[in-house]
Design a protein around this motif. Structure first.
Motif, PDB file in Angstrom:
ATOM      1  N   ASP A 124      35.876  29.505  53.725  1.00 59.64           N
ATOM      2  CA  ASP A 124      36.678  29.777  54.920  1.00 59.64           C
ATOM      3  C   ASP A 124      37.882  30.679  54.646  1.00 59.64           C
ATOM      4  OD1 ASP A 124      34.997  28.203  56.408  1.00 59.64           O
ATOM      5  OD2 ASP A 124      36.124  26.362  55.990  1.00 59.64           O
ATOM      6  N   ALA A 125      38.186  30.937  53.354  1.00 59.50           N
ATOM      7  CA  ALA A 125      39.356  31.765  53.036  1.00 59.50           C
ATOM      8  C   ALA A 125      39.071  33.224  53.382  1.00 59.50           C
ATOM      9  CB  ALA A 125      39.686  31.637  51.548  1.00 59.50           C
ATOM     10  N   PRO A 126      39.913  33.829  54.239  1.00 59.51           N
ATOM     11  CA  PRO A 126      39.664  35.234  54.630  1.00 59.51           C
ATOM     12  C   PRO A 126      39.687  36.189  53.436  1.00 59.51           C
ATOM     13  CG  PRO A 126      41.257  34.184  56.087  1.00 59.51           C
ATOM     14  CD  PRO A 126      41.063  33.239  54.956  1.00 59.51           C
ATOM     15  N   LEU A 127      40.545  35.875  52.432  1.00 57.67           N
ATOM     16  CA  LEU A 127      40.644  36.793  51.290  1.00 57.67           C
ATOM     17  C   LEU A 127      39.367  36.847  50.454  1.00 57.67           C
ATOM     18  CD1 LEU A 127      44.294  36.141  50.025  1.00 57.67           C
ATOM     19  CD2 LEU A 127      43.414  38.128  51.272  1.00 57.67           C
ATOM     20  N   MET A 128      38.561  35.815  50.537  1.00 56.04           N
ATOM     21  CA  MET A 128      37.320  35.836  49.756  1.00 56.04           C
ATOM     22  C   MET A 128      36.311  36.819  50.342  1.00 56.04           C
ATOM     23  SD  MET A 128      37.430  34.154  47.060  1.00 56.04           S
ATOM     24  CE  MET A 128      35.712  34.350  46.671  1.00 56.04           C
TER      25      MET A 128
ATOM     26  N   ARG B 208      36.623  42.407  48.994  1.00 55.52           N
ATOM     27  CA  ARG B 208      37.775  41.495  48.898  1.00 55.52           C
ATOM     28  C   ARG B 208      37.602  40.538  47.707  1.00 55.52           C
ATOM     29  NH1 ARG B 208      38.599  39.836  55.267  1.00 55.52           N
ATOM     30  NH2 ARG B 208      38.359  41.937  56.115  1.00 55.52           N
ATOM     31  N   GLY B 209      37.624  39.219  47.997  1.00 60.00           N
ATOM     32  CA  GLY B 209      37.528  38.249  46.906  1.00 60.00           C
ATOM     33  C   GLY B 209      36.212  38.360  46.155  1.00 60.00           C
ATOM     34  N   MET B 210      35.132  38.634  46.878  1.00 58.66           N
ATOM     35  CA  MET B 210      33.842  38.809  46.203  1.00 58.66           C
ATOM     36  C   MET B 210      33.889  40.016  45.273  1.00 58.66           C
ATOM     37  SD  MET B 210      30.831  37.941  48.895  1.00 58.66           S
ATOM     38  CE  MET B 210      31.105  39.433  49.837  1.00 58.66           C
ATOM     39  N   GLY B 211      34.663  41.007  45.675  1.00 58.54           N
ATOM     40  CA  GLY B 211      34.821  42.181  44.823  1.00 58.54           C
ATOM     41  C   GLY B 211      35.611  41.855  43.573  1.00 58.54           C
ATOM     42  N   ALA B 212      36.665  40.992  43.734  1.00 54.14           N
ATOM     43  CA  ALA B 212      37.446  40.580  42.557  1.00 54.14           C
ATOM     44  C   ALA B 212      36.557  39.828  41.573  1.00 54.14           C
ATOM     45  CB  ALA B 212      38.613  39.721  42.991  1.00 54.14           C
ATOM     46  N   ALA B 213      35.644  39.002  42.112  1.00 53.51           N
ATOM     47  CA  ALA B 213      34.698  38.304  41.231  1.00 53.51           C
ATOM     48  C   ALA B 213      33.801  39.299  40.515  1.00 53.51           C
ATOM     49  CB  ALA B 213      33.859  37.324  42.051  1.00 53.51           C
ATOM     50  N   ALA B 214      33.434  40.362  41.216  1.00 51.67           N
ATOM     51  CA  ALA B 214      32.603  41.394  40.585  1.00 51.67           C
ATOM     52  C   ALA B 214      33.362  42.100  39.470  1.00 51.67           C
ATOM     53  CB  ALA B 214      32.139  42.403  41.628  1.00 51.67           C
ATOM     54  N   VAL B 215      34.698  42.276  39.671  1.00 54.25           N
ATOM     55  CA  VAL B 215      35.508  42.894  38.615  1.00 54.25           C
ATOM     56  C   VAL B 215      35.526  41.998  37.385  1.00 54.25           C
ATOM     57  CG1 VAL B 215      37.837  43.621  37.985  1.00 54.25           C
ATOM     58  CG2 VAL B 215      36.928  44.167  40.253  1.00 54.25           C
ATOM     59  N   LEU B 216      35.658  40.678  37.620  1.00 50.11           N
ATOM     60  CA  LEU B 216      35.606  39.741  36.487  1.00 50.11           C
ATOM     61  C   LEU B 216      34.274  39.847  35.754  1.00 50.11           C
ATOM     62  CD1 LEU B 216      36.753  37.389  34.850  1.00 50.11           C
ATOM     63  CD2 LEU B 216      35.865  35.821  36.603  1.00 50.11           C
ATOM     64  N   GLU B 217      33.210  40.010  36.505  1.00 44.75           N
ATOM     65  CA  GLU B 217      31.891  40.171  35.882  1.00 44.75           C
ATOM     66  C   GLU B 217      31.843  41.433  35.026  1.00 44.75           C
ATOM     67  OE1 GLU B 217      29.919  38.204  39.863  1.00 44.75           O
ATOM     68  OE2 GLU B 217      29.302  40.210  39.209  1.00 44.75           O
ATOM     69  N   LEU B 218      32.447  42.512  35.541  1.00 46.40           N
ATOM     70  CA  LEU B 218      32.453  43.759  34.769  1.00 46.40           C
ATOM     71  C   LEU B 218      33.271  43.611  33.485  1.00 46.40           C
ATOM     72  CD1 LEU B 218      32.827  46.529  37.514  1.00 46.40           C
ATOM     73  CD2 LEU B 218      30.810  45.962  36.147  1.00 46.40           C
ATOM     74  N   ILE B 219      34.386  42.892  33.585  1.00 49.32           N
ATOM     75  CA  ILE B 219      35.206  42.672  32.376  1.00 49.32           C
ATOM     76  C   ILE B 219      34.405  41.903  31.327  1.00 49.32           C
ATOM     77  CG2 ILE B 219      37.245  41.493  31.487  1.00 49.32           C
ATOM     78  CD1 ILE B 219      38.616  42.145  34.160  1.00 49.32           C
ATOM     79  N   LEU B 220      33.724  40.857  31.770  1.00 47.79           N
ATOM     80  CA  LEU B 220      32.894  40.088  30.835  1.00 47.79           C
ATOM     81  C   LEU B 220      31.739  40.932  30.311  1.00 47.79           C
ATOM     82  CD1 LEU B 220      32.812  36.628  32.639  1.00 47.79           C
ATOM     83  CD2 LEU B 220      34.133  37.300  30.627  1.00 47.79           C
ATOM     84  N   PHE B 221      31.209  41.786  31.171  1.00 49.16           N
ATOM     85  CA  PHE B 221      30.149  42.705  30.728  1.00 49.16           C
ATOM     86  C   PHE B 221      30.665  43.608  29.617  1.00 49.16           C
ATOM     87  CE2 PHE B 221      28.541  47.062  31.162  1.00 49.16           C
ATOM     88  CZ  PHE B 221      27.186  46.863  30.908  1.00 49.16           C
ATOM     89  N   GLY B 222      31.843  44.181  29.807  1.00 46.72           N
ATOM     90  CA  GLY B 222      32.413  45.050  28.775  1.00 46.72           C
ATOM     91  C   GLY B 222      32.704  44.299  27.495  1.00 46.72           C
ATOM     92  N   ALA B 223      33.228  43.060  27.625  1.00 44.69           N
ATOM     93  CA  ALA B 223      33.530  42.264  26.429  1.00 44.69           C
ATOM     94  C   ALA B 223      32.257  41.931  25.657  1.00 44.69           C
ATOM     95  CB  ALA B 223      34.258  40.985  26.838  1.00 44.69           C
ATOM     96  N   THR B 224      31.183  41.660  26.386  1.00 41.31           N
ATOM     97  CA  THR B 224      29.921  41.319  25.723  1.00 41.31           C
ATOM     98  C   THR B 224      29.334  42.534  25.005  1.00 41.31           C
ATOM     99  OG1 THR B 224      29.495  39.704  27.469  1.00 41.31           O
ATOM    100  CG2 THR B 224      27.651  40.307  26.052  1.00 41.31           C
ATOM    101  N   VAL B 225      29.306  43.670  25.697  1.00 41.28           N
ATOM    102  CA  VAL B 225      28.731  44.877  25.087  1.00 41.28           C
ATOM    103  C   VAL B 225      29.548  45.314  23.868  1.00 41.28           C
ATOM    104  CG1 VAL B 225      28.278  47.333  25.454  1.00 41.28           C
ATOM    105  CG2 VAL B 225      27.675  45.678  27.233  1.00 41.28           C
TER     106      VAL B 225
END
Length: 506
Positions: A471-475, A329-346
């Motif tokens: 406490d947010a369920p979406l996270m 869920r939200g933790m996964g969306a944060a992981a996607v942001l990390e992957l985007i930054l990973f791609g931008a850095t590489v």
């Protein structure tokens, strides 16, 4: 770690990444594309049979000669290298295939010409005859076509500094030369030798001519011995570049010249003597090269390969993103942001390294980046699974995030170290496009580790410290944890806080 330090980690990473892309945009940089991505010519040259054993120095000189010819073609970033007896030539972006074949395969042309005049740097001081012949300056002219041996020409004298290193072409100066007096075909041998019976170390290059060349050499040196100044020099020309222009010695008799079919060129050092011998032998005894392979890759095919590689990477990234969001869920969306930054850095580093060290992106390199997306996704999954394990074990959200990072980072560091070492070994042992794969793979593992230690830790730590997000369920910070495990975690947190208060009162 405090909230301020977590924020600092994120800021430092984002500022560094912003600085990298700011530099790329300001310098208007783009990735250097290899032959398989932008098209061009690829050739493997082999020494023709029947020439006996080819000397290593001759092969090195052949590579240097081909490189100079390719430079004259104006090819950006050519790759010319030896692999044993094979010479590999890759010319990205070359459209005229026939010209490339002719330039690469042509044998060296060695000539001996009399120096008629040294041209002054100021064009206004040129003589009328020199003005007609001068043409472009040394840094502008092309040395592709061989001039008529019976005509006067203006060629450039290779300049060297005090250490014998070649100077840039714009620092060379031009010589007006007479017709060819002796051709390279009349030279039978050239050897660098230590001058006998001299005090100290004095080197020279000994030349040997056949009978026809000996007669011609004696005649021209006899004529030059009657002259003084620059016209006493005999220019040694290889592929339209004057390698040296030594004067005829003062003790050579006018009208007699140097007989016996031999001659000596004094050198300033052992390296000078050997370099001249190599040049002369390469010109007089050029190795015949056969094309083992000669391939042309069209720009369309290269562009198609690039588009296919980028599409594959995009599809892989989208699939991984969907999987992470569905799983966390939200933790996964944060992981996607990390992957985007990973791609931008590489990708940013690939562009910058192309400018700094000449790294060329090939299709194999793109494959290395795509594989690394899986490595980066693994790091995110490991962290989040460790976090869930810590929550199930009774820790609160915040402490679980901190403890999970310590364990996940050790796992990440171990795995990435193995991948990085494998990439280094592969890079050192492999040749050709495989090295591009190894390079991007090793680079990506380094970026993944740095991203994990800074941005990922900072972002997850801040989320775990925000009550609303917790406490947010979406996270999804409590997803995957049973109610019993969550109750145990809550009770555990209360006991630790209560224990802490009692301890404080004591």
């Amino acid at each position: 770690m405090s909230q301020g330090r977590l924020t600092t980690l994120i800021v430092v990473f984002l500022v560094t990444l912003g600085g990298l892309w700011g530099y790329i945009v300001a310098a208007d940089l783009s990735p250097r594309l290899g032959l398989d991505l932008q098209g061009g010519v690829s050739a493997n040259l082999l020494p023709a049979e029947g020439q006996g054993e080819i000397d290593e120095e001759i092969l090195d000189q052949t590579v240097a000669t081909i490189r100079e010819r390719v430079d004259a073609l104006g090819v950006a970033e050519p790759d010319i290298a030896r692999q044993g007896d094979t010479i590999q030539v890759q010319l990205p972006g070359v459209a005229d295939q026939e010209q490339a074949r002719e330039i690469i395969g042509r044998t060296a042309q060695l000539q001996f010409r009399q120096v008629v005049e040294e041209l002054p740097p100021d064009p206004g001081l040129l003589s009328d005859t020199a003005s007609e012949l001068a043409g472009a300056t040394c840094d502008e002219r092309s040395d592709l076509s061989i001039p008529d041996p019976d005509e006067e020409v203006v060629l450039c004298l290779r300049g060297t500094d005090a250490d014998g290193n070649d100077l840039p072409r714009d620092q060379w100066f031009r010589l007006r030369l007479g017709p060819v007096e002796v051709s390279g075909a009349d030279l039978t041998d050239a050897q660098a030798v230590l001058q006998p019976q001299t005090l100290g170390e004095v080197w020279q290059t000994n030349l040997e001519f056949n009978s026809e060349g000996a007669a011609a050499f004696a005649e021209i040196t006899g004529n030059l011995a009657c002259l003084q100044g620059p016209q006493r020099q005999l220019a040694i020309v290889l592929d339209n570049i004057v390698e040296q222009a030594p004067p005829v010695a003062q003790d050579v008799a006018c009208g007699v010249g140097i007989g016996g079919g031999t001659a000596v060129v004094q050198a300033t050092s052992e390296d000078d003597a050997r370099d001249l011998a190599i040049v002369l032998k390469a010109g007089a005894l050029p190795i015949q090269l056969d094309f083992g392979t000669f391939q042309t890759i069209s720009p369309t095919l290269g562009r198609d390969s690039l588009d296919a590689g980028l599409l594959a990477g995009l599809i892989g990234l989208v699939l991984v993103a969907v999987y992470l969001v569905l799983l966390y869920r939200g933790m996964g969306a944060a992981a996607v942001l990390e992957l985007i930054l990973f791609g931008a850095t590489v990708f940013g580093l690939i562009i910058a390294l192309g400018e700094w060290i000449g790294f060329t992106l090939t299709l194999a390199g793109i494959a290395g980046v795509i594989v690394s997306i899986g490595i980066a996704a693994d790091s995110s999954i490991i962290y989040r699974e460790r976090y869930r394990d810590e929550v199930r074990a009774g820790r609160t959200i915040r402490t679980a995030a901190d403890h999970a990072f310590d364990k996940a980072f050790r796992t990440n560091l171990t795995g990435n170290t193995v991948s990085f070492l494998a990439a280094v070994v592969l890079y050192l042992l492999a040749v050709g496009p495989v090295r591009g794969f190894a390079f991007t793979l090793g680079l990506s593992t380094l970026v993944d580790t740095l991203l994990f230690a800074t941005f990922t830790r900072g972002l997850f730590g801040l989320v775990a410290r925000n009550p609303k997000l917790v406490d947010a369920p979406l996270m999804g910070l409590r997803s995957g944890v049973t109610s019993e495990q969550l109750a145990a975690a809550t009770a555990g947190g209360r006991r630790r806080r209560k224990g802490g208060r009692k301890k404080g009162r004591k």
